[in-house]
Design a protein around this motif. Sequence first.
Motif, PDB file in Angstrom:
ATOM      1  N   UNK A 139      -1.399  81.157  31.812  1.00  0.00           N
ATOM      2  CA  UNK A 139      -2.326  80.059  31.565  1.00  0.00           C
ATOM      3  C   UNK A 139      -3.052  79.622  32.823  1.00  0.00           C
ATOM      4  N   UNK A 140      -2.346  79.569  33.937  1.00  0.00           N
ATOM      5  CA  UNK A 140      -2.967  79.166  35.206  1.00  0.00           C
ATOM      6  C   UNK A 140      -4.050  80.154  35.634  1.00  0.00           C
ATOM      7  N   UNK A 141      -3.762  81.452  35.465  1.00  0.00           N
ATOM      8  CA  UNK A 141      -4.738  82.481  35.837  1.00  0.00           C
ATOM      9  C   UNK A 141      -5.978  82.392  34.949  1.00  0.00           C
ATOM     10  N   UNK A 142      -5.768  82.228  33.661  1.00  0.00           N
ATOM     11  CA  UNK A 142      -6.895  82.151  32.730  1.00  0.00           C
ATOM     12  C   UNK A 142      -7.715  80.880  32.966  1.00  0.00           C
ATOM     13  N   UNK A 143      -7.045  79.751  33.144  1.00  0.00           N
ATOM     14  CA  UNK A 143      -7.760  78.482  33.366  1.00  0.00           C
ATOM     15  C   UNK A 143      -8.563  78.506  34.660  1.00  0.00           C
ATOM     16  N   UNK A 144      -8.015  79.190  35.681  1.00  0.00           N
ATOM     17  CA  UNK A 144      -8.751  79.326  36.937  1.00  0.00           C
ATOM     18  C   UNK A 144     -10.028  80.122  36.709  1.00  0.00           C
ATOM     19  N   UNK A 145      -9.924  81.183  35.911  1.00  0.00           N
ATOM     20  CA  UNK A 145     -11.101  81.985  35.606  1.00  0.00           C
ATOM     21  C   UNK A 145     -12.126  81.220  34.783  1.00  0.00           C
ATOM     22  N   UNK A 146     -11.634  80.352  33.909  1.00  0.00           N
ATOM     23  CA  UNK A 146     -12.544  79.515  33.117  1.00  0.00           C
ATOM     24  C   UNK A 146     -13.278  78.535  34.027  1.00  0.00           C
ATOM     25  N   UNK A 147     -12.541  77.935  34.972  1.00  0.00           N
ATOM     26  CA  UNK A 147     -13.143  76.994  35.920  1.00  0.00           C
ATOM     27  C   UNK A 147     -14.229  77.667  36.750  1.00  0.00           C
ATOM     28  N   UNK A 148     -14.001  78.935  37.090  1.00  0.00           N
ATOM     29  CA  UNK A 148     -14.968  79.672  37.901  1.00  0.00           C
ATOM     30  C   UNK A 148     -16.112  80.235  37.058  1.00  0.00           C
ATOM     31  N   UNK A 149     -16.034  80.062  35.763  1.00  0.00           N
ATOM     32  CA  UNK A 149     -17.112  80.488  34.882  1.00  0.00           C
ATOM     33  C   UNK A 149     -17.158  81.969  34.572  1.00  0.00           C
ATOM     34  N   UNK A 150     -16.038  82.695  34.805  1.00  0.00           N
ATOM     35  CA  UNK A 150     -16.041  84.135  34.550  1.00  0.00           C
ATOM     36  C   UNK A 150     -15.267  84.512  33.282  1.00  0.00           C
ATOM     37  N   UNK A 151     -14.422  83.601  32.785  1.00  0.00           N
ATOM     38  CA  UNK A 151     -13.690  83.839  31.545  1.00  0.00           C
ATOM     39  C   UNK A 151     -14.225  82.929  30.447  1.00  0.00           C
ATOM     40  N   UNK A 152     -14.167  83.413  29.233  1.00  0.00           N
ATOM     41  CA  UNK A 152     -14.587  82.637  28.075  1.00  0.00           C
ATOM     42  C   UNK A 152     -13.781  81.348  27.984  1.00  0.00           C
ATOM     43  N   UNK A 153     -14.448  80.226  27.776  1.00  0.00           N
ATOM     44  CA  UNK A 153     -13.782  78.926  27.752  1.00  0.00           C
ATOM     45  C   UNK A 153     -12.815  78.775  26.583  1.00  0.00           C
ATOM     46  N   UNK A 154     -12.947  79.626  25.575  1.00  0.00           N
ATOM     47  CA  UNK A 154     -12.053  79.575  24.416  1.00  0.00           C
ATOM     48  C   UNK A 154     -10.875  80.544  24.537  1.00  0.00           C
TER      49      UNK A 154
END
Length: 214
Positions: A139-154
């Motif tokens: 979850x931490x890895x995915x949320x970090x990617x979401x914050x950086x705008x590279x992973x889908x927010x969903x």
Amino acid sequence: MYYQIIIQLSMNEKQIEILEAAEVLFSTKGFDGTSVRDIAKAANVNVAMISYYFGSKDKLLETLFEDRISGFKMKTDAIYNKNISSFERLEILIDTYIKAMNTNAGLYQILAVEGTIKKRLLISPAFTDLKKFNLEVIGNVINKGIEEGVFNKNSNPILIHATMMGTFMNFQMNRSFLQHVLEFHTEEEYLSYIENELTDHIHKTIKALLTYEE
């Protein structure tokens, strides 16, 4: 041999040998297909010694599970490195996760076969804490990617975890069939395939899921 032996300081040499023998037998013959006498013979001890140390075959399985559980925990030093990108962090996470599972393939084979029967293993506090920890790391890895705008927010960490676990467990539950189909003749070939081709497939699948635009 692909079984990882984690030695606890509270165990003596004979207890460790019994656990090692039990892991091999449980993962190849199944829990019900393995007798205490089989374990005693493989460990070169008498049956009474197993009863003395572990009480019963069920307690021996529980002890084996508790002894090995720490090997499933993901190492986070490299994952949480602040000087790498979200995609690099994701790659390290997947490599770490698959390697941890592959290193403990013997116990995963037991879980794949016996988990539905010996449900207390799957709901034990140790296994619950392990799953919570690993899911938090994912979850931490995915949320970090979401914050950086590279992973889908969903992106859903639970589904990502299920994808990694489910894909790996498929290769455990269908080991004999897949070894035949892939024309592998040794365990080393199969484990190498998991750590290379299968891991690469999981990389591509997870990356596609995290970057897919609806």
